[in-house]
Design a protein around this motif. Sequence first.
Motif, PDB file in Angstrom:
ATOM      1  N   MET A   1       0.857  -1.172   0.000  1.00  0.00           N
ATOM      2  CA  MET A   1       0.000   0.000   0.000  1.00  0.00           C
ATOM      3  C   MET A   1       0.900   1.231   0.000  1.00  0.00           C
ATOM      4  O   MET A   1       1.839   1.317   0.783  1.00  0.00           O
ATOM      5  CB  MET A   1      -0.895  -0.025   1.233  1.00  0.00           C
ATOM      6  CG  MET A   1      -1.945   1.032   1.203  1.00  0.00           C
ATOM      7  SD  MET A   1      -3.093   0.946   2.590  1.00  0.00           S
ATOM      8  CE  MET A   1      -3.611  -0.733   2.562  1.00  0.00           C
ATOM      9  N   SER A   5      -2.046   6.351   0.375  1.00  0.00           N
ATOM     10  CA  SER A   5      -3.332   5.693   0.559  1.00  0.00           C
ATOM     11  C   SER A   5      -4.063   6.287   1.757  1.00  0.00           C
ATOM     12  O   SER A   5      -3.479   6.492   2.815  1.00  0.00           O
ATOM     13  CB  SER A   5      -3.143   4.193   0.774  1.00  0.00           C
ATOM     14  OG  SER A   5      -4.364   3.606   1.160  1.00  0.00           O
ATOM     15  N   TYR A   7      -6.090   4.797   3.567  1.00  0.00           N
ATOM     16  CA  TYR A   7      -6.470   3.748   4.505  1.00  0.00           C
ATOM     17  C   TYR A   7      -5.411   3.494   5.570  1.00  0.00           C
ATOM     18  O   TYR A   7      -5.733   3.159   6.691  1.00  0.00           O
ATOM     19  CB  TYR A   7      -6.813   2.459   3.753  1.00  0.00           C
ATOM     20  CG  TYR A   7      -7.848   2.715   2.696  1.00  0.00           C
ATOM     21  CD1 TYR A   7      -9.136   3.094   3.050  1.00  0.00           C
ATOM     22  CD2 TYR A   7      -7.530   2.635   1.354  1.00  0.00           C
ATOM     23  CE1 TYR A   7     -10.093   3.369   2.093  1.00  0.00           C
ATOM     24  CE2 TYR A   7      -8.485   2.906   0.388  1.00  0.00           C
ATOM     25  CZ  TYR A   7      -9.748   3.274   0.758  1.00  0.00           C
ATOM     26  OH  TYR A   7     -10.683   3.544  -0.194  1.00  0.00           O
ATOM     27  N   ASN A   8      -4.143   3.622   5.217  1.00  0.00           N
ATOM     28  CA  ASN A   8      -3.051   3.484   6.173  1.00  0.00           C
ATOM     29  C   ASN A   8      -3.217   2.311   7.121  1.00  0.00           C
ATOM     30  O   ASN A   8      -3.076   2.450   8.325  1.00  0.00           O
ATOM     31  CB  ASN A   8      -2.856   4.794   6.938  1.00  0.00           C
ATOM     32  CG  ASN A   8      -2.397   5.902   6.011  1.00  0.00           C
ATOM     33  OD1 ASN A   8      -1.600   5.659   5.111  1.00  0.00           O
ATOM     34  ND2 ASN A   8      -2.915   7.089   6.200  1.00  0.00           N
ATOM     35  N   HIS A   9      -3.542   1.161   6.581  1.00  0.00           N
ATOM     36  CA  HIS A   9      -3.670  -0.073   7.350  1.00  0.00           C
ATOM     37  C   HIS A   9      -4.765  -0.013   8.405  1.00  0.00           C
ATOM     38  O   HIS A   9      -4.706  -0.695   9.414  1.00  0.00           O
ATOM     39  CB  HIS A   9      -2.325  -0.468   7.970  1.00  0.00           C
ATOM     40  CG  HIS A   9      -1.327  -0.878   6.947  1.00  0.00           C
ATOM     41  ND1 HIS A   9      -0.497   0.011   6.332  1.00  0.00           N
ATOM     42  CD2 HIS A   9      -1.050  -2.084   6.413  1.00  0.00           C
ATOM     43  CE1 HIS A   9       0.273  -0.624   5.462  1.00  0.00           C
ATOM     44  NE2 HIS A   9      -0.040  -1.897   5.482  1.00  0.00           N
ATOM     45  N   ASP A  10      -5.750   0.818   8.207  1.00  0.00           N
ATOM     46  CA  ASP A  10      -6.917   0.861   9.082  1.00  0.00           C
ATOM     47  C   ASP A  10      -7.669  -0.457   8.898  1.00  0.00           C
ATOM     48  O   ASP A  10      -8.122  -0.772   7.794  1.00  0.00           O
ATOM     49  CB  ASP A  10      -7.776   2.059   8.659  1.00  0.00           C
ATOM     50  CG  ASP A  10      -9.061   2.190   9.402  1.00  0.00           C
ATOM     51  OD1 ASP A  10      -9.877   1.242   9.369  1.00  0.00           O
ATOM     52  OD2 ASP A  10      -9.272   3.249  10.016  1.00  0.00           O
ATOM     53  N   LEU A  11      -7.769  -1.275   9.951  1.00  0.00           N
ATOM     54  CA  LEU A  11      -8.321  -2.622   9.830  1.00  0.00           C
ATOM     55  C   LEU A  11      -9.727  -2.646   9.225  1.00  0.00           C
ATOM     56  O   LEU A  11      -9.972  -3.416   8.288  1.00  0.00           O
ATOM     57  CB  LEU A  11      -8.298  -3.342  11.179  1.00  0.00           C
ATOM     58  CG  LEU A  11      -8.813  -4.781  11.159  1.00  0.00           C
ATOM     59  CD1 LEU A  11      -7.979  -5.658  10.231  1.00  0.00           C
ATOM     60  CD2 LEU A  11      -8.831  -5.348  12.564  1.00  0.00           C
ATOM     61  N   LEU A  14      -9.364  -2.010   5.504  1.00  0.00           N
ATOM     62  CA  LEU A  14      -8.727  -3.121   4.798  1.00  0.00           C
ATOM     63  C   LEU A  14      -9.679  -4.307   4.666  1.00  0.00           C
ATOM     64  O   LEU A  14      -9.743  -4.942   3.605  1.00  0.00           O
ATOM     65  CB  LEU A  14      -7.439  -3.537   5.499  1.00  0.00           C
ATOM     66  CG  LEU A  14      -6.292  -2.525   5.417  1.00  0.00           C
ATOM     67  CD1 LEU A  14      -5.149  -2.952   6.328  1.00  0.00           C
ATOM     68  CD2 LEU A  14      -5.819  -2.356   3.984  1.00  0.00           C
ATOM     69  N   LEU A  17     -12.194  -3.363   2.039  1.00  0.00           N
ATOM     70  CA  LEU A  17     -11.604  -3.412   0.704  1.00  0.00           C
ATOM     71  C   LEU A  17     -11.425  -4.853   0.232  1.00  0.00           C
ATOM     72  O   LEU A  17     -11.646  -5.151  -0.948  1.00  0.00           O
ATOM     73  CB  LEU A  17     -10.267  -2.673   0.686  1.00  0.00           C
ATOM     74  CG  LEU A  17     -10.355  -1.148   0.786  1.00  0.00           C
ATOM     75  CD1 LEU A  17      -8.983  -0.557   1.081  1.00  0.00           C
ATOM     76  CD2 LEU A  17     -10.944  -0.568  -0.489  1.00  0.00           C
ATOM     77  N   ALA A  18     -11.026  -5.740   1.144  1.00  0.00           N
ATOM     78  CA  ALA A  18     -10.884  -7.155   0.774  1.00  0.00           C
ATOM     79  C   ALA A  18     -12.240  -7.716   0.371  1.00  0.00           C
ATOM     80  O   ALA A  18     -12.364  -8.402  -0.659  1.00  0.00           O
ATOM     81  CB  ALA A  18     -10.286  -7.949   1.933  1.00  0.00           C
TER      82      ALA A  18
END
Length: 157
Positions: A1, A5, A7-11, A14, A17-18
């Motif tokens: 990423m 982005s 989202y910055n690894h915001d659970l 993520l 998005l998945a």
Amino acid sequence: MSKSSPYNHDLPALLSLAFSGIIQELHEQLDKLGFEDIRPAHGFLFQRINPDGATGMEIVEHMGITKQAVSQMIDYLEKHGYVARHPHPQDGRGKIVVLTERGWALIRAREAIYAVIEQRWAALIGAERLVQLKSDLDQMIRSTNEGELPPRLRPVW
């Protein structure tokens, strides 16, 4: 990423998005197989009527939408050959919505597509890590639901 982005690894982002990526790929593949008239919202309805059928009210409760919206969705799916309404076995006045052969063909196609996606993900991160990811997600979901998995995957309308 990338660092740009949002989202910055915001659970939650993520996970969303998945899920969105899986659903997008699912529908691209379903389109290629001749199921181009199916929309993501239909999947939530299929989830409730598969495998034994359901009444309109059971679908309303499951989906959290109005009777009118469910009726329109059932009408659409019936018109396109995925479901049929049959007399309810215990309630002579009621109807039960069941999958037709085309509906079952859709379910089989969906399962095959999901299997391909999962195999690709296993190749990407390793089968063991994918099994662990699924286990971890299961554990996290249960921890917020009194040790149980929710009885349904309900759309966020």
